[in-house]
Design an enzyme around this catalytic site. Sequence first.
Site, PDB file in Angstrom:
ATOM      1  N   ASP A  95      31.648 -14.211   1.882  1.00 28.64           N
ATOM      2  CA  ASP A  95      30.704 -14.928   2.738  1.00 28.64           C
ATOM      3  C   ASP A  95      29.446 -14.064   2.860  1.00 28.64           C
ATOM      4  OD1 ASP A  95      33.177 -16.258   3.120  1.00 28.64           O
ATOM      5  OD2 ASP A  95      32.579 -16.909   5.126  1.00 28.64           O
ATOM      6  N   LYS A 158      27.159 -22.166   4.316  1.00 27.70           N
ATOM      7  CA  LYS A 158      27.787 -21.888   5.611  1.00 27.70           C
ATOM      8  C   LYS A 158      26.708 -21.792   6.680  1.00 27.70           C
ATOM      9  CE  LYS A 158      30.406 -18.134   7.860  1.00 27.70           C
ATOM     10  NZ  LYS A 158      31.133 -16.871   7.615  1.00 27.70           N
ATOM     11  N   LYS A 188      30.745 -24.916   5.205  1.00 28.71           N
ATOM     12  CA  LYS A 188      31.527 -24.204   6.212  1.00 28.71           C
ATOM     13  C   LYS A 188      30.748 -24.145   7.519  1.00 28.71           C
ATOM     14  CE  LYS A 188      33.713 -19.762   7.310  1.00 28.71           C
ATOM     15  NZ  LYS A 188      34.116 -18.427   6.798  1.00 28.71           N
TER      16      LYS A 188
END
Length: 222
Positions: A95, A158, A188
Amino acid sequence: MAFVDRTAVARMIDHTLLAPEATVERVEALCAEARDLEVGAVCVSPNQVAAAAAALRGSTVGLASVIGFPSGAHRAEIKAAEAAAAVADGASELDMVVPLGAVVAGDWDEVEAHVRAVREAAPSPAVLKVIVESAALDDAQLDRVCAVAVGAGADYVKTSTGFHSTGGATVDAVRRMRAAVGWDIGVKASGGIRDAATALAMIEAGATRIGASSSAAILDGI
């Protein structure tokens, strides 16, 4: 929204511990809880990846590490090295935070270079999620950064680190990000998701992953 049961939601959750003061013991407890909850993955800081990998050995729970976290204000080659080290330590997912200043300035070549550097350092099957800090951006910036991230190899976009002063995920941001990337790319939602109602609202808006530290509370409400 199609019917989503507890098991399906659990598999969407990245059970997260990113507190700077987190100890190995807390990471091990996180991983034990992740096994019990049967979540999709845990997400930990780079220095805790090896400990989490050991704690998750033999389970079906994935392992994510954050890269360039939380500011994104790192050189691209440092993010790439951090990504390669995380994969070597056992991470299957990354991430990464975009260089937010470049996003705000509209320096899209710089943004692309960062995402591409991490993607090249950790090619598929490593899963790359690109954190865009949606609450800090206007609509045009959010649309563009999502497109740039996907073009540079992101598997997911995300919303948030959860550490930025502008806030975390919102339903509107998730909906906009889903529209920007289509359905071939994951979205996300992360930052401030602490209960079932919020998690389900994010899923209804188009999220396919949920980042949360309150995973048990979320699942208890479904």
